[in-house]
Design a protein around this motif. Structure first.
Motif, PDB file in Angstrom:
ATOM      1  N   THR A 221       0.446  -0.905   0.037  1.00 19.60           N
ATOM      2  CA  THR A 221       0.104   0.105  -0.386  1.00 19.60           C
ATOM      3  C   THR A 221       1.240   1.224  -0.189  1.00 19.60           C
ATOM      4  N   GLU A 222       0.484   2.505  -0.481  1.00 19.00           N
ATOM      5  CA  GLU A 222       0.650   3.361  -0.030  1.00 19.00           C
ATOM      6  C   GLU A 222       1.546   3.762   1.237  1.00 19.00           C
ATOM      7  N   LYS A 223       0.890   3.100   1.619  1.00 20.11           N
ATOM      8  CA  LYS A 223       1.306   3.558   3.497  1.00 20.11           C
ATOM      9  C   LYS A 223       2.607   2.536   4.006  1.00 20.11           C
ATOM     10  N   THR A 250       0.337  -1.682  -5.290  1.00 19.60           N
ATOM     11  CA  THR A 250       1.187  -1.453  -5.766  1.00 19.60           C
ATOM     12  C   THR A 250       1.526  -3.513  -6.016  1.00 19.60           C
ATOM     13  N   VAL A 251       1.421  -3.935  -7.017  1.00 19.42           N
ATOM     14  CA  VAL A 251       1.413  -5.374  -6.866  1.00 19.42           C
ATOM     15  C   VAL A 251       2.263  -5.925  -7.889  1.00 19.42           C
ATOM     16  N   LYS A 252       3.101  -6.037  -7.568  1.00 17.57           N
ATOM     17  CA  LYS A 252       4.823  -7.043  -8.337  1.00 17.57           C
ATOM     18  C   LYS A 252       4.862  -8.382  -8.551  1.00 17.57           C
ATOM     19  N   TYR A 253       4.298  -8.818  -9.322  1.00 10.69           N
ATOM     20  CA  TYR A 253       4.636 -10.098  -9.845  1.00 10.69           C
ATOM     21  C   TYR A 253       6.882 -10.472  -9.395  1.00 10.69           C
ATOM     22  N   ASP A 254       6.109 -11.595  -9.526  1.00  9.94           N
ATOM     23  CA  ASP A 254       8.004 -12.420  -9.241  1.00  9.94           C
ATOM     24  C   ASP A 254       8.079 -12.947 -10.913  1.00  9.94           C
ATOM     25  N   VAL A 255       7.373 -13.106 -11.864  1.00  7.66           N
ATOM     26  CA  VAL A 255       6.976 -12.950 -12.701  1.00  7.66           C
ATOM     27  C   VAL A 255       8.283 -12.381 -14.449  1.00  7.66           C
ATOM     28  N   GLU A 257       9.269  -7.853 -14.149  1.00  8.38           N
ATOM     29  CA  GLU A 257      10.111  -6.289 -13.945  1.00  8.38           C
ATOM     30  C   GLU A 257       8.940  -5.188 -13.143  1.00  8.38           C
ATOM     31  N   ASP A 258       7.897  -5.294 -14.206  1.00  9.05           N
ATOM     32  CA  ASP A 258       6.920  -4.311 -14.521  1.00  9.05           C
ATOM     33  C   ASP A 258       6.551  -4.855 -12.751  1.00  9.05           C
ATOM     34  N   SER A 259       5.972  -3.325 -12.313  1.00 17.38           N
ATOM     35  CA  SER A 259       4.851  -3.252 -11.235  1.00 17.38           C
ATOM     36  C   SER A 259       4.108  -2.570 -11.486  1.00 17.38           C
ATOM     37  N   GLU A 260       2.481  -2.992 -11.392  1.00 19.91           N
ATOM     38  CA  GLU A 260       1.730  -1.642 -11.501  1.00 19.91           C
ATOM     39  C   GLU A 260       0.613  -1.202 -10.137  1.00 19.91           C
ATOM     40  N   THR A 261       0.007  -0.158 -10.132  1.00 15.70           N
ATOM     41  CA  THR A 261      -0.600   0.385  -8.846  1.00 15.70           C
ATOM     42  C   THR A 261      -1.867   0.321  -8.775  1.00 15.70           C
ATOM     43  N   ILE A 262      -3.167  -0.239  -8.165  1.00 16.61           N
ATOM     44  CA  ILE A 262      -4.567   0.079  -8.245  1.00 16.61           C
ATOM     45  C   ILE A 262      -4.721   0.635  -7.218  1.00 16.61           C
ATOM     46  N   PRO A 263      -5.627   1.256  -7.682  1.00 20.09           N
ATOM     47  CA  PRO A 263      -6.566   2.496  -6.343  1.00 20.09           C
ATOM     48  C   PRO A 263      -7.543   1.981  -6.340  1.00 20.09           C
ATOM     49  N   TYR A 264      -7.586   1.926  -4.779  1.00 14.12           N
ATOM     50  CA  TYR A 264      -9.815   2.486  -4.389  1.00 14.12           C
ATOM     51  C   TYR A 264     -10.306   2.187  -4.418  1.00 14.12           C
ATOM     52  N   THR A 265     -11.540   1.904  -5.286  1.00 11.50           N
ATOM     53  CA  THR A 265     -12.164   3.181  -6.058  1.00 11.50           C
ATOM     54  C   THR A 265     -13.788   1.986  -5.280  1.00 11.50           C
ATOM     55  N   GLN A 266     -14.582   3.388  -4.109  1.00 10.58           N
ATOM     56  CA  GLN A 266     -15.108   2.827  -2.850  1.00 10.58           C
ATOM     57  C   GLN A 266     -16.570   2.640  -3.661  1.00 10.58           C
ATOM     58  N   PRO A 267     -17.329   1.603  -3.587  1.00  7.83           N
ATOM     59  CA  PRO A 267     -18.836   1.363  -4.410  1.00  7.83           C
ATOM     60  C   PRO A 267     -19.663   2.446  -4.212  1.00  7.83           C
ATOM     61  N   LYS A 268     -20.675   2.545  -4.815  1.00 10.78           N
ATOM     62  CA  LYS A 268     -21.685   3.686  -4.744  1.00 10.78           C
ATOM     63  C   LYS A 268     -22.956   2.787  -3.131  1.00 10.78           C
ATOM     64  N   ASN A 269     -24.068   3.224  -2.841  1.00 12.71           N
ATOM     65  CA  ASN A 269     -24.325   3.231  -1.565  1.00 12.71           C
ATOM     66  C   ASN A 269     -23.526   2.925  -0.169  1.00 12.71           C
ATOM     67  N   CYS A 270     -22.434   3.236  -0.519  1.00 12.89           N
ATOM     68  CA  CYS A 270     -21.150   3.109   1.120  1.00 12.89           C
ATOM     69  C   CYS A 270     -22.040   4.307   2.175  1.00 12.89           C
ATOM     70  N   GLY A 271     -22.183   4.093   2.923  1.00 12.22           N
ATOM     71  CA  GLY A 271     -22.360   4.934   4.931  1.00 12.22           C
ATOM     72  C   GLY A 271     -22.157   6.530   4.329  1.00 12.22           C
ATOM     73  N   LEU A 300      -7.989  -4.002 -11.976  1.00  6.30           N
ATOM     74  CA  LEU A 300      -6.690  -4.662 -10.448  1.00  6.30           C
ATOM     75  C   LEU A 300      -5.531  -5.439 -11.382  1.00  6.30           C
ATOM     76  N   LEU A 301      -5.347  -5.912 -12.371  1.00  9.38           N
ATOM     77  CA  LEU A 301      -4.057  -6.653 -12.593  1.00  9.38           C
ATOM     78  C   LEU A 301      -4.493  -6.305 -14.137  1.00  9.38           C
ATOM     79  N   ALA A 302      -4.879  -5.566 -14.931  1.00 10.32           N
ATOM     80  CA  ALA A 302      -5.342  -5.465 -15.796  1.00 10.32           C
ATOM     81  C   ALA A 302      -4.322  -5.149 -16.746  1.00 10.32           C
ATOM     82  N   ALA A 303      -2.929  -4.521 -16.261  1.00 14.41           N
ATOM     83  CA  ALA A 303      -2.048  -4.231 -16.485  1.00 14.41           C
ATOM     84  C   ALA A 303      -0.757  -5.301 -16.416  1.00 14.41           C
ATOM     85  N   GLY A 304      -1.693  -6.097 -14.637  1.00 19.22           N
ATOM     86  CA  GLY A 304      -0.926  -7.078 -14.740  1.00 19.22           C
ATOM     87  C   GLY A 304      -1.703  -8.407 -15.476  1.00 19.22           C
TER      88      GLY A 304
END
Length: 320
Positions: A221-223, A250-255, A257-271, A300-304
């Motif tokens: 995560t970014e943290k 950020t997702v990094k595969y062992d197969v 060299e590149d990685s992919e960062t996926i942001p969280y998208t909050q669903p609708k109707n959340c409190g 998620l891992l579209a590029a991945g």
């Protein structure tokens, strides 16, 4: 002394066992309802190397529409027709989305592959699905090949045209097909990447087929919170993070060299008042837990996923 067992206790035990069995069957059957597009493809090849590919995509869902979010084809050129990014993927039974591609290949026809991603919104949750398909030769090409022989042979007499073709054909086409044919069976099956985003969780899921290969992904995560997803053939693996505004993984595969960062998208109707009211009920939380295998392949891992396929192909080439 052991008191005699009451027949009512036996009946109660049988009933409890039946309920447990039904619940277990329902849990096992749940993954069959994963949200995903279902693409198919076929092609006709002319003798001059011109290939026309027809793609068709339907939805896995029978009650809600989705939207196409991704189209990646190994065939050069645009896809014409109704199949396009942003197009509505109607619920099953309302007809497929179709599109065509045409390209002239100078050598052997390569693997003609299409990767389709789609998005649905169901019960306040985002569900993203992704599937790939390889086009197969069509059995209904008909007279498409008849006008093509003219560019392949300028000689008016058919005899000279066949004699040069017959001689190179065993030597040229035979190596071409073995070079492509063994690589196809040798290639492992592709894993299915899925993502589920609820009001309180972001869950990454990988379904590795029995004929897949083992691999792992490090997710940070970014943290700086890091988790590792280990994927084994024939198994489904998942990793979850607590969701919050600004979460990025950020997702990094062992197969690769590149990685992919996926942001969280909050669903609708959340409190909006802290989310407690939406997250407290048992059913939404249970659904999120058992639905981890249901969600549908993600942005998620579209590029991945693409990187994984590239790595897989490279491995096959190096082995060969």
């Amino acid at each position: 002394m052991n008191p005699p067992k009451s027949p009512f206790r036996r009946i109660a035990a049988i009933a409890a066992g039946a309920l447990i069995g039904i619940a277990g069957a329902a849990t096992v059957a749940t993954p069959a309802f994963a949200h995903h597009p279902e693409p198919t493809g076929s092609y006709c090849a002319a003798k001059d190397g011109t290939v026309t590919v027809t793609w068709s995509v339907i939805s896995s869902e029978t009650d809600i529409d989705g939207v196409i979010t991704k189209l990646e084809s190994t065939v050069p050129g645009d896809i014409t027709g109704g199949l396009a990014v942003g197009a509505t993927l109607k619920k099953q039974g309302d007809g497929p989305l179709t599109g065509t591609q045409t390209h002239t290949f100078t050598g052997a026809i390569p693997e003609l592959k299409l990767t389709v991603g789609a998005h649905w919104e169901r019960d306040g949750r985002n569900a993203d699905g992704e599937r790939s398909v390889t086009a197969v030769p069509s059995t209904d090409c008909g007279p498409t090949e008849s006008p093509s022989p003219s560019p392949s042979s300028s000689s008016p007499t058919p005899a000279p045209t066949k004699s040069p073709e017959v001689t190179p054909s065993p030597s040229t086409s035979t190596p071409a097909s073995p070079s492509a044919t063994p690589s196809l069976p040798a290639e492992p099956e592709e894993p299915v990447f899925e993502l589920e985003q609820t009001c309180d969780k972001m869950t990454f899921i990988v379904k590795n087929p029995a004929k897949g290969i083992p691999f792992s992904a490090t997710m940070t995560t970014e943290k700086g919170v890091t988790k590792t997803l280990v994927s084994e053939p024939g198994k489904t693996s998942s990793v979850s993070f607590d969701a919050y505004a600004g979460l990025k993984v950020t997702v990094k595969y062992d197969v690769v060299e590149d990685s992919e960062t996926i942001p969280y998208t909050q669903p609708k109707n959340c409190g909006q008042g802290g989310g407690g009211e939406e997250d407290e009920p048992t059913l939404p939380l249970t659904g999120a837990a058992t639905g981890g295998i249901i969600a549908g392949a993600a942005l998620l891992l579209a590029a991945g996923a693409v990187l994984f396929v590239v790595a897989r192909r490279r491995r096959v080439r190096f082995t060969a």
